[in-house]
Design an enzyme around this catalytic site. Structure first.
Site, PDB file in Angstrom:
ATOM      1  N   PRO A   1      38.148  66.943  92.966  1.00  0.00           N
ATOM      2  CA  PRO A   1      36.825  66.872  92.339  1.00  0.00           C
ATOM      3  C   PRO A   1      36.380  68.223  91.785  1.00  0.00           C
ATOM      4  O   PRO A   1      36.643  69.263  92.399  1.00  0.00           O
ATOM      5  CB  PRO A   1      35.911  66.453  93.492  1.00  0.00           C
ATOM      6  CG  PRO A   1      36.587  66.979  94.712  1.00  0.00           C
ATOM      7  CD  PRO A   1      38.073  66.943  94.434  1.00  0.00           C
ATOM      8  N   GLY A   2      35.742  68.190  90.636  1.00  0.00           N
ATOM      9  CA  GLY A   2      35.137  69.391  90.082  1.00  0.00           C
ATOM     10  C   GLY A   2      33.633  69.166  90.004  1.00  0.00           C
ATOM     11  O   GLY A   2      32.849  69.683  90.791  1.00  0.00           O
ATOM     12  N   ARG A   3      33.250  68.321  89.061  1.00  0.00           N
ATOM     13  CA  ARG A   3      31.845  68.037  88.797  1.00  0.00           C
ATOM     14  C   ARG A   3      31.069  67.653  90.063  1.00  0.00           C
ATOM     15  O   ARG A   3      29.965  68.139  90.283  1.00  0.00           O
ATOM     16  CB  ARG A   3      31.772  66.879  87.796  1.00  0.00           C
ATOM     17  CG  ARG A   3      30.387  66.551  87.296  1.00  0.00           C
ATOM     18  CD  ARG A   3      30.411  65.228  86.507  1.00  0.00           C
ATOM     19  NE  ARG A   3      31.533  65.084  85.627  1.00  0.00           N
ATOM     20  CZ  ARG A   3      31.526  65.398  84.321  1.00  0.00           C
ATOM     21  NH1 ARG A   3      30.440  65.850  83.767  1.00  0.00           N
ATOM     22  NH2 ARG A   3      32.612  65.223  83.589  1.00  0.00           N
TER      23      ARG A   3
ATOM     24  N   TYR B   1      28.887  65.890  73.983  1.00  0.00           N
ATOM     25  CA  TYR B   1      29.057  64.539  74.563  1.00  0.00           C
ATOM     26  C   TYR B   1      27.779  63.712  74.476  1.00  0.00           C
ATOM     27  O   TYR B   1      27.707  62.649  75.086  1.00  0.00           O
ATOM     28  CB  TYR B   1      29.413  64.631  76.053  1.00  0.00           C
ATOM     29  CG  TYR B   1      30.595  65.497  76.384  1.00  0.00           C
ATOM     30  CD1 TYR B   1      31.899  65.086  76.095  1.00  0.00           C
ATOM     31  CD2 TYR B   1      30.411  66.724  77.013  1.00  0.00           C
ATOM     32  CE1 TYR B   1      32.981  65.892  76.431  1.00  0.00           C
ATOM     33  CE2 TYR B   1      31.490  67.524  77.352  1.00  0.00           C
ATOM     34  CZ  TYR B   1      32.768  67.101  77.051  1.00  0.00           C
ATOM     35  OH  TYR B   1      33.841  67.886  77.382  1.00  0.00           O
TER      36      TYR B   1
ATOM     37  N   CYS C   1      22.927  78.270  64.312  1.00  0.00           N
ATOM     38  CA  CYS C   1      22.749  77.751  62.961  1.00  0.00           C
ATOM     39  C   CYS C   1      23.514  76.442  62.758  1.00  0.00           C
ATOM     40  O   CYS C   1      24.394  76.343  61.907  1.00  0.00           O
ATOM     41  CB  CYS C   1      23.201  78.788  61.948  1.00  0.00           C
ATOM     42  SG  CYS C   1      24.892  79.279  62.234  1.00  0.00           S
ATOM     43  N   GLU C   2      23.219  75.463  63.576  1.00  0.00           N
ATOM     44  CA  GLU C   2      23.832  74.129  63.462  1.00  0.00           C
ATOM     45  C   GLU C   2      22.759  73.114  63.837  1.00  0.00           C
ATOM     46  O   GLU C   2      22.056  73.313  64.830  1.00  0.00           O
ATOM     47  CB  GLU C   2      24.968  73.953  64.484  1.00  0.00           C
ATOM     48  CG  GLU C   2      26.052  74.965  64.431  1.00  0.00           C
ATOM     49  CD  GLU C   2      27.384  74.402  63.939  1.00  0.00           C
ATOM     50  OE1 GLU C   2      27.470  73.185  63.696  1.00  0.00           O
ATOM     51  OE2 GLU C   2      28.306  75.205  63.801  1.00  0.00           O
TER      52      GLU C   2
HETATM   53  N1  LLP Z   1      41.915  66.968  87.822  1.00  0.00           N
HETATM   54  C1  LLP Z   1      42.365  66.981  86.555  1.00  0.00           C
HETATM   55  C2  LLP Z   1      43.810  66.865  86.298  1.00  0.00           C
HETATM   56  C3  LLP Z   1      41.448  67.092  85.497  1.00  0.00           C
HETATM   57  O1  LLP Z   1      41.900  67.100  84.241  1.00  0.00           O
HETATM   58  C4  LLP Z   1      40.065  67.200  85.774  1.00  0.00           C
HETATM   59  C5  LLP Z   1      39.093  67.307  84.691  1.00  0.00           C
HETATM   60  C6  LLP Z   1      39.649  67.188  87.120  1.00  0.00           C
HETATM   61  C7  LLP Z   1      40.611  67.068  88.114  1.00  0.00           C
HETATM   62  C8  LLP Z   1      38.214  67.325  87.531  1.00  0.00           C
HETATM   63  O2  LLP Z   1      37.422  66.301  87.028  1.00  0.00           O
HETATM   64  P1  LLP Z   1      35.913  66.153  87.527  1.00  0.00           P
HETATM   65  O3  LLP Z   1      35.963  65.855  89.000  1.00  0.00           O
HETATM   66  O4  LLP Z   1      35.232  67.444  87.273  1.00  0.00           O
HETATM   67  O5  LLP Z   1      35.369  65.063  86.708  1.00  0.00           O
HETATM   68  N2  LLP Z   1      34.199  68.828  79.910  1.00  0.00           N
HETATM   69  C9  LLP Z   1      33.968  67.470  80.351  1.00  0.00           C
HETATM   70  C10 LLP Z   1      34.825  67.085  81.524  1.00  0.00           C
HETATM   71  C11 LLP Z   1      36.317  67.263  81.294  1.00  0.00           C
HETATM   72  C12 LLP Z   1      37.147  67.013  82.505  1.00  0.00           C
HETATM   73  C13 LLP Z   1      38.546  67.471  82.317  1.00  0.00           C
HETATM   74  N3  LLP Z   1      39.405  67.268  83.448  1.00  0.00           N
HETATM   75  C14 LLP Z   1      32.483  67.280  80.626  1.00  0.00           C
HETATM   76  O6  LLP Z   1      31.719  68.226  80.463  1.00  0.00           O
HETATM   77  O7  LLP Z   1      32.063  66.182  80.964  1.00  0.00           O
END
Ligand code: LLP
Length: 417
Positions: free
Chosen positions: A270-272, A312, A338-339
């Protein structure tokens, strides 16, 4: 009003804004910890490791908070590998995915002893074998599988469907695994998937995990039983506005039973989920303007600082940090770029805000600073980490000199074409 800032003290945010200036990202270590603990607790019935996805927020201060909790790291480049190691992560707890790893990246990952180097194609497998031979060290690998599982999310963040560029096609996995097993320098430790990002239902996780487990059976039938873990990826959705985010318990209930039945450990990335709502972007109102029947609030943060709204069409709550009840108004909150696509919110109901006051843009801890740019020659904002009632500048604001680094007005070396 304070309640609207979700876990942050508005007075502290005002103080930070005054000291470090705006725009500025602010992260709460305690909010990150709370998210981690909730997920870790939900997964307690299985041997597991939460590998934080560094791409969501790679600030070294944030990485250290997660490392201290026992997290591993999920990375996609050698730059993220460097950060993860600086953050103190054990290389053994690092998962490295990505469809386009270069020879330099493969060498460095193998040299560092990355725990799960996830192979995403048969062609990449050959490059990994060559890298392991060059470096003279074993490579511990996983196979990122394309499970052909659809999710309901923004088209840019779907990754698990057959047509996506990610992962080894499902029907090639057994052949790739056999090739790995035949190679003395490679050890196959896991199968992985990542089906998308900001996923708000858990059923696709279940379906994908079951498909990984079916492959495990296929591998066993071919005599391959070196697997230690299944990696179910990241993507857990959060609540930014009115989304129904799955709870960690619902996620756990979807993925634990199949992985347990296969007798393997569980990894997730998890990231987000860990950082999005632990961060705010502070910005100052510069001007008000009425134009073409629209009310504009012009602020000092733009799409260069935070691109999710324009890229998005993402909804992020915006909260004034000044106390007091005020009339509401329908406004466009826009930046200085400027967009016409440079906005933080369109047709948003906000209290009557005034020039000079501070606003917090919520849910900006993930995919905020990391996606910022210097377009329009704008230095990127600082990042501040809050620990209880104290804070420190975890990354300084960029300077105009930083933006000129590596350029010269007078060429010193000419090359003959
Ligand atoms: N693992 C892999 C292989 C990934 O490509 C990603 C995210 C994650 C884990 C983590 O995903 P998360 O848990 O954060 O959803 N910029 C976009 C999100 C792109 C995610 C790319 N890959 C946004 O702002 O919504």
């Amino acid at each position: 009003m304070g309640a609207g800032v979700l876990g942050f003290d508005p007075a502290l945010l005002r103080a930070i804004g005054e000291r470090v200036g705006t725009p500025a990202y602010v992260y709460s270590a305690n909010l990150i910890r709370a998210q981690y603990h909730a997920l870790d607790d939900a997964l307690k019935d299985i041997r597991h490791r939460i590998c934080y996805s560094v791409k969501a927020n790679g600030n070294i201060g944030v990485l250290r908070v997660l490392k201290q909790l026992g997290a591993g790291a999920d990375i996609v480049s050698v730059g993220e590998l460097r950060r993860a190691l600086l953050g103190g992560f054990d290389p053994d707890a690092v998962v490295f995915s990505g469809v386009g790893k270069t020879p330099v990246e493969l060498d460095e990952a193998i040299r560092a002893g990355v725990g799960f180097l996830n192979i995403e194609s048969a062609a990449e497998l050959e490059a990994v074998i060559a890298a392991a031979k060059r470096v003279g060290k074993p490579a511990r690998v996983g196979i990122r599988v394309n499970p052909d599982v659809a999710t309901e999310t923004h088209p840019y963040t779907k990754t698990g469907e057959k047509t996506a560029k990610f992962g080894v096609p499902y029907d090639e996995v057994v052949a790739v695994a056999k090739r790995i097993s035949a190679e003395p320098l490679l050890k196959l430790r896991g199968l992985a998937m990542h089906i998308g990002s900001q996923i708000t239902e858990v059923e696709p996780y279940h379906r994908g995990t079951v498909k990984l487990v079916e492959l495990v059976a296929g591998l066993k039938a071919s005599g391959i039983d070196s697997l230690e873990a299944l990696d179910v990826g990241g993507g857990l959705g959060v609540r930014y506005h009115n989304e129904k985010a799955p709870t960690p318990k619902q996620f756990a209930a979807a993925v634990i039973p199949p992985v347990k039945a296969a007798g393997l450990g569980l990894l997730c990335e998890p990231g987000r989920y860990l950082v999005a709502n632990a961060g705010v972007l502070l910005t100052k109102v510069l001007y008000r303007k009425h134009s073409g029947g629209k009310e504009y609030v012009i602020v000092d943060a733009g799409m260069t600082d935070f691109v999710r709204p324009s890229h998005y069409n993402a909804h992020h709550e915006i909260v004034p940090l000044r106390d007091g009840k005020r009339e509401e108004q329908l406004v466009n909150v826009v930046g200085p770029i400027c967009e016409s696509g440079d906005f933080l919110a369109l047709d948003r109901r906000l209290p009557m805000v005034e020039p000079g006051e501070l606003l917090a843009v919520l849910g900006t801890g993930a995919y905020g600073f990391v996606m910022s740019s210097t377009y329009n020659q704008r230095p990127r904002p600082p990042e501040v980490l809050v620990e209880g009632d104290r804070y420190y500048v975890a990354r300084q604001r960029e300077s105009l000199e930083d933006l000129l680094r590596g350029e010269t007005a007078e060429p010193t070396t000419w090359y003959q074409a």
